[in-house]
Design an enzyme around this catalytic site. Structure first.
Site, PDB file in Angstrom:
ATOM      1  N   CYS A   2      -5.808  13.952  -0.422  1.00 31.95           N
ATOM      2  CA  CYS A   2      -5.966  15.394  -0.319  1.00 31.95           C
ATOM      3  C   CYS A   2      -4.893  15.971   0.614  1.00 31.95           C
ATOM      4  O   CYS A   2      -4.597  15.415   1.666  1.00 31.95           O
ATOM      5  CB  CYS A   2      -7.326  15.831   0.194  1.00 31.95           C
ATOM      6  SG  CYS A   2      -8.681  15.280  -0.839  1.00 31.95           S
ATOM      7  N   ARG A  27      -0.297  13.560  -2.072  1.00 31.48           N
ATOM      8  CA  ARG A  27      -1.512  13.121  -1.383  1.00 31.48           C
ATOM      9  C   ARG A  27      -2.744  13.125  -2.288  1.00 31.48           C
ATOM     10  O   ARG A  27      -3.818  12.667  -1.888  1.00 31.48           O
ATOM     11  CB  ARG A  27      -1.788  14.025  -0.174  1.00 31.48           C
ATOM     12  CG  ARG A  27      -0.665  14.071   0.836  1.00 31.48           C
ATOM     13  CD  ARG A  27      -1.008  15.005   1.975  1.00 31.48           C
ATOM     14  NE  ARG A  27      -2.153  14.522   2.719  1.00 31.48           N
ATOM     15  CZ  ARG A  27      -2.107  13.664   3.714  1.00 31.48           C
ATOM     16  NH1 ARG A  27      -0.949  13.171   4.093  1.00 31.48           N
ATOM     17  NH2 ARG A  27      -3.205  13.277   4.330  1.00 31.48           N
ATOM     18  N   TRP A  74      -7.746  14.556  -4.028  1.00 27.69           N
ATOM     19  CA  TRP A  74      -7.892  13.193  -4.530  1.00 27.69           C
ATOM     20  C   TRP A  74      -9.389  12.922  -4.431  1.00 27.69           C
ATOM     21  O   TRP A  74      -9.940  12.829  -3.331  1.00 27.69           O
ATOM     22  CB  TRP A  74      -7.096  12.225  -3.662  1.00 27.69           C
ATOM     23  CG  TRP A  74      -7.080  10.825  -4.186  1.00 27.69           C
ATOM     24  CD1 TRP A  74      -6.234  10.305  -5.112  1.00 27.69           C
ATOM     25  CD2 TRP A  74      -7.961   9.753  -3.806  1.00 27.69           C
ATOM     26  NE1 TRP A  74      -6.530   8.988  -5.341  1.00 27.69           N
ATOM     27  CE2 TRP A  74      -7.580   8.619  -4.560  1.00 27.69           C
ATOM     28  CE3 TRP A  74      -9.026   9.634  -2.916  1.00 27.69           C
ATOM     29  CZ2 TRP A  74      -8.224   7.388  -4.437  1.00 27.69           C
ATOM     30  CZ3 TRP A  74      -9.671   8.422  -2.804  1.00 27.69           C
ATOM     31  CH2 TRP A  74      -9.272   7.305  -3.555  1.00 27.69           C
ATOM     32  N   ASN A 100      -9.877  17.436   4.056  1.00 30.35           N
ATOM     33  CA  ASN A 100      -9.318  16.127   3.708  1.00 30.35           C
ATOM     34  C   ASN A 100     -10.079  15.097   4.539  1.00 30.35           C
ATOM     35  O   ASN A 100     -10.111  15.201   5.756  1.00 30.35           O
ATOM     36  CB  ASN A 100      -7.817  16.133   4.039  1.00 30.35           C
ATOM     37  CG  ASN A 100      -7.188  14.751   4.068  1.00 30.35           C
ATOM     38  OD1 ASN A 100      -6.225  14.534   4.789  1.00 30.35           O
ATOM     39  ND2 ASN A 100      -7.676  13.822   3.313  1.00 30.35           N
ATOM     40  N   GLY A 101     -10.714  14.132   3.866  1.00 32.99           N
ATOM     41  CA  GLY A 101     -11.492  13.123   4.595  1.00 32.99           C
ATOM     42  C   GLY A 101     -12.837  12.936   3.924  1.00 32.99           C
ATOM     43  O   GLY A 101     -13.029  13.339   2.770  1.00 32.99           O
ATOM     44  N   GLU A 487       5.124  -7.938  -4.428  1.00 33.37           N
ATOM     45  CA  GLU A 487       5.506  -6.531  -4.380  1.00 33.37           C
ATOM     46  C   GLU A 487       6.012  -6.058  -5.751  1.00 33.37           C
ATOM     47  O   GLU A 487       5.696  -4.955  -6.199  1.00 33.37           O
ATOM     48  CB  GLU A 487       6.562  -6.326  -3.275  1.00 33.37           C
ATOM     49  CG  GLU A 487       7.152  -4.943  -3.165  1.00 33.37           C
ATOM     50  CD  GLU A 487       6.150  -3.818  -2.942  1.00 33.37           C
ATOM     51  OE1 GLU A 487       4.973  -4.070  -2.636  1.00 33.37           O
ATOM     52  OE2 GLU A 487       6.561  -2.657  -3.104  1.00 33.37           O
ATOM     53  N   LYS A 491       4.343  -3.016  -7.901  1.00 33.59           N
ATOM     54  CA  LYS A 491       5.110  -1.842  -8.358  1.00 33.59           C
ATOM     55  C   LYS A 491       4.867  -1.605  -9.839  1.00 33.59           C
ATOM     56  O   LYS A 491       4.675  -0.487 -10.272  1.00 33.59           O
ATOM     57  CB  LYS A 491       6.622  -2.044  -8.163  1.00 33.59           C
ATOM     58  CG  LYS A 491       7.230  -1.867  -6.804  1.00 33.59           C
ATOM     59  CD  LYS A 491       7.166  -0.505  -6.214  1.00 33.59           C
ATOM     60  CE  LYS A 491       5.858  -0.239  -5.583  1.00 33.59           C
ATOM     61  NZ  LYS A 491       5.636  -0.526  -4.229  1.00 33.59           N
ATOM     62  N   GLU A 494       1.148  -0.388 -10.622  1.00 32.13           N
ATOM     63  CA  GLU A 494       0.723   0.938 -10.155  1.00 32.13           C
ATOM     64  C   GLU A 494       1.378   2.091 -10.907  1.00 32.13           C
ATOM     65  O   GLU A 494       0.773   3.145 -11.046  1.00 32.13           O
ATOM     66  CB  GLU A 494       0.890   1.097  -8.642  1.00 32.13           C
ATOM     67  CG  GLU A 494       2.308   1.109  -8.148  1.00 32.13           C
ATOM     68  CD  GLU A 494       2.388   1.183  -6.629  1.00 32.13           C
ATOM     69  OE1 GLU A 494       1.530   1.806  -6.006  1.00 32.13           O
ATOM     70  OE2 GLU A 494       3.350   0.617  -6.079  1.00 32.13           O
ATOM     71  N   HIS A 510      -1.530 -24.290 -11.256  1.00 35.96           N
ATOM     72  CA  HIS A 510      -2.944 -24.409 -10.879  1.00 35.96           C
ATOM     73  C   HIS A 510      -3.803 -23.357 -11.558  1.00 35.96           C
ATOM     74  O   HIS A 510      -4.905 -23.072 -11.105  1.00 35.96           O
ATOM     75  CB  HIS A 510      -3.080 -24.328  -9.355  1.00 35.96           C
ATOM     76  CG  HIS A 510      -2.334 -25.407  -8.652  1.00 35.96           C
ATOM     77  ND1 HIS A 510      -2.746 -26.726  -8.651  1.00 35.96           N
ATOM     78  CD2 HIS A 510      -1.165 -25.379  -7.975  1.00 35.96           C
ATOM     79  CE1 HIS A 510      -1.880 -27.457  -7.974  1.00 35.96           C
ATOM     80  NE2 HIS A 510      -0.893 -26.661  -7.554  1.00 35.96           N
ATOM     81  N   LYS A 609      -0.629   8.960  -2.014  1.00 32.97           N
ATOM     82  CA  LYS A 609       0.358   8.360  -1.119  1.00 32.97           C
ATOM     83  C   LYS A 609      -0.244   7.954   0.222  1.00 32.97           C
ATOM     84  O   LYS A 609       0.147   6.964   0.804  1.00 32.97           O
ATOM     85  CB  LYS A 609       1.482   9.379  -0.905  1.00 32.97           C
ATOM     86  CG  LYS A 609       2.641   8.883  -0.093  1.00 32.97           C
ATOM     87  CD  LYS A 609       3.535   8.026  -0.930  1.00 32.97           C
ATOM     88  CE  LYS A 609       4.669   7.424  -0.152  1.00 32.97           C
ATOM     89  NZ  LYS A 609       5.135   6.183  -0.788  1.00 32.97           N
TER      90      LYS A 609
END
Ligand code: F6R
Length: 614
Positions: A2, A27, A74, A100-101, A487, A491, A494, A510, A609
């Site tokens: 948010c 955000r 969000w 926001n929260g 990583e 990438k 996502e 394995h 983000k």
């Protein structure tokens, strides 16, 4: 998670809010809304979808006003919808709030307010705030600022809020606990925002609001900063270093592509002023004060999430290898809840691009209670994690706006390379000549990235076209390239929504080897020297099962060319820096695959983000 922006002053608020929301959209982007004080009434416009959709609606409504608040969401409580979007308004229609929260005790407050006759229309936790403020004003017959303060004393959880009331059209209130909030101070005008980006072209003077602080901004240019316990605070007005250019796309189609291409500069900036090559010395001003404690520590524990955790894993490899110090890497979300054995002999290093990640912040707060020294390696200057740390190093990568982290990751790794060498220098674990050799290699890394970006992009584009419809990918690497494989896989998943796994190459047999058939692209990172032969054996195993091998290899690696379907060549470097070079084509690969699939590269679904909820 948010974004919030608010304005009070003499200008039209709406253009400032909408521009600010576009900058804060990283955000959260599932719904957006604005509320403006418009000729004695509140105009409230909100909409499911992106800020651009809100803009279309708001333009038709042609709203005006010099006091306003805006929000990009969000979703946490309740799905993205018009009703669940912010701002939320009190039952009497007087008070509007953006948040926001997460208000953790919203359920019990909601039940109590419902008993008192309040009607709730959304599924959000936030909606309790305007109703609670209304109820307090009714009971206490008090001004808005007192009612907000009392309300905040009743809620638990995290918040950054902006509030105004129709009855007090010259006042805008902001408060924070756990979620970021800054005040921009202009000439008889004020801004509130989740970060500096909505404020930057209007003023450079800002105050970073601390936890449990509330600011009351008055249209006449005066303001008051207090704790929510009603103690006066002296504001610390700071000068912003951010510039407008750094938060714009600069001719690139996406922020992610711009940020990938910025890496020669961001790595240079992360190292600048920290290396004295003539004398082979590393200067980490932020850590110097705690040098003795760091060198005497029993263990370094790195806490982080996501991509920053991958940088942490690389940090572990580097610090153990080069400085022979004991390091552990922890997911902040696990570490904070699993009662770890830590004490004042341990150093905790938090890594975070945003400096706001809720789990990482909570992990360091917990470790601080146990007496640990807390160091932060963060990108956003003035964010919560550096402020909660005893000391640290900024990564200086510049604003990263694409939701998928790219330049922040490589800057984190470069900074940890310096930290590893700084410890090595102090512990005498490397000879002077070896130290100089490594520093020299770091110095020339930006130019190697520059040439790599030029040489590999077209090839990567062609590979992306070929594999855009794959449903799975494997990323394999050994040693320093195992974290880079993790990583690379993150990438891809996502931003392109293709399932991808990173594994240590030797672990493949394995389990994951069962996945390999002629449809399966397997990205091998073989550009590190130490485990080259062994990784090649793993490549053989995949090739024997007809897997489609895409290799990241050093220039002139003839062996890999015989085995792989595609080889992307990267310059030679020291093994400990090889994951940085391997990451560049992997970032481009995920970018171009996502583009081929028509995905929203900068704002992938469900992500945000800055993860300010746990
Ligand atoms: C992935 C990504 C996330 C972040 C994670 C931690 O591209 O960006 O995995 O790395 O959410 O964020 P920071 O580094 O801000 O603490």
């Amino acid at each position: 998670m948010c974004g919030i922006v608010a304005y009070i002053g003499t200008k039209e608020a709406y253009p400032i809010l909408i521009k600010g929301l576009k900058r804060l959209e990283y955000r959260g982007y599932d719904s957006a809304g604005v509320a403006l004080m418009n000729n004695g009434n509140i105009s409230l416009i909100k909409q499911k979808g992106k800020v651009s959709e809100l803009e279309e609606l708001a333009t038709k409504a042609s709203i005006t006003g010099t006091l306003g608040i805006g929000h990009t969401r969000w979703a946490t409580h309740g799905p993205p919808s018009q009703i669940n979007s912010h701002p939320h308004i009190s039952n009497n229609g007087d008070i509007v709030v953006i948040h926001n929260g997460i208000i953790e005790n919203f359920q019990s407050i909601k039940e109590e307010l419902t008993r008192r006759g309040y009607k709730f229309i959304s599924d959000t936790d936030t909606e309790v705030l305007p109703h609670l403020i209304e109820e307090i004003q009714k009971k206490e017959k008090c001004a808005l600022d007192k009612a907000v303060r009392l309300a905040l004393n009743e809620v638990t959880g995290a918040y950054a809020i902006a509030v105004f009331s129709k009855k007090e059209p010259n006042i805008l209130i902001g408060a924070r606990k756990g979620s970021p909030l800054i005040v921009g101070i202009g000439e008889t005008e004020f801004f509130l925002a989740s970060d500096a980006s909505p404020v930057i072209e209007y003023t450079k003077k800002v105050i970073y609001i601390n936890d449990e602080e509330m600011v009351t901004l008055n249209r006449d240019g005066n303001f008051e900063l207090k704790t929510i316990q009603n103690e006066e605070k002296t504001p610390n007005i700071q000068e912003l270093e951010l510039n407008l250019e750094s938060i714009e796309k600069g001719g690139y189609d996406h922020f992610m592509l711009k940020e990938i291409h910025e890496q020669p500069k961001s790595i240079y900036d992360s190292v600048r002023g920290r290396v004295d090559l003539t004398n082979g010395k590393i200067k980490l001003g932020g850590l110097e004060e705690y040098k003795n404690r760091i060198m005497a520590s029993r263990r370094i524990v790195i806490v982080a999430c996501g991509t920053s955790w991958h940088a942490g894993l690389l940090a572990e490899y580097m610090i153990e290898d080069l400085a022979r110090a004991n390091v552990e890497v922890e997911y902040a979300s696990e570490f904070r809840y699993r009662n770890p054995v830590i004490d004042e002999d341990d150093i905790i290093i938090a890594i975070s691009q945003s400096g706001e990640t809720a789990d990482t912040l909570a992990a360091i707060e917990m470790a601080k209670q146990k007496g640990c020294l807390i160091l932060g390696v963060c990108n956003v200057v003035g964010s919560s994690i550096p402020r909660a740390s005893h000391a640290g190093c900024y990564t200086h990568a510049g604003p990263e706006i694409g939701v998928a982290s790219t330049k922040a990751f490589t800057a984190q790794v470069s900074v940890f390379f310096l930290i590893a060498l700084w410890i090595a220098e102090n512990k005498n674990t490397l000879s002077k000549s070896r130290l100089n050799q490594l520093l020299h290699e770091l110095e020339i890394l930006p130019s190697k990235i520059e040439s790599l970006l030029k040489s590999c992009e077209e090839k990567v584009k062609a590979i992306a076209k070929e594999y855009k419809d794959a449903t799975n990918f494997l990323y394999l690497g050994r040693g320093y390239n195992f974290p880079a494989a993790l990583e690379g896989a993150l990438k891809l998943k996502e931003i392109s929504y293709i399932h991808a796994e990173g594994y240590p190459a030797a672990e493949m047999k394995h389990g994951p080897i069962a996945l390999i058939d002629e449809e399966m692209p397997v990205v091998f990172l073989v550009n590190n020297i130490s485990s080259h032969e062994k990784t090649l054996s793993n490549v053989q195993e995949v090739a024997a099962r007809k897997g489609q091998v895409i290799a990241i290899a050093r220039h002139g690696d003839t062996q890999i060319k015989k085995l792989a379907k595609h080889v992307i060549e990267v310059p030679d470097t020291e093994d400990c820096l090889s994951p940085i070079l391997a990451s560049i084509p992997l970032q481009l690969l995920s970018y171009y695959i996502a583009l081929e699939r028509g995905c929203n590269v900068d704002q992938p679904r469900n992500l945000a983000k800055s993860v300010t909820v746990e």
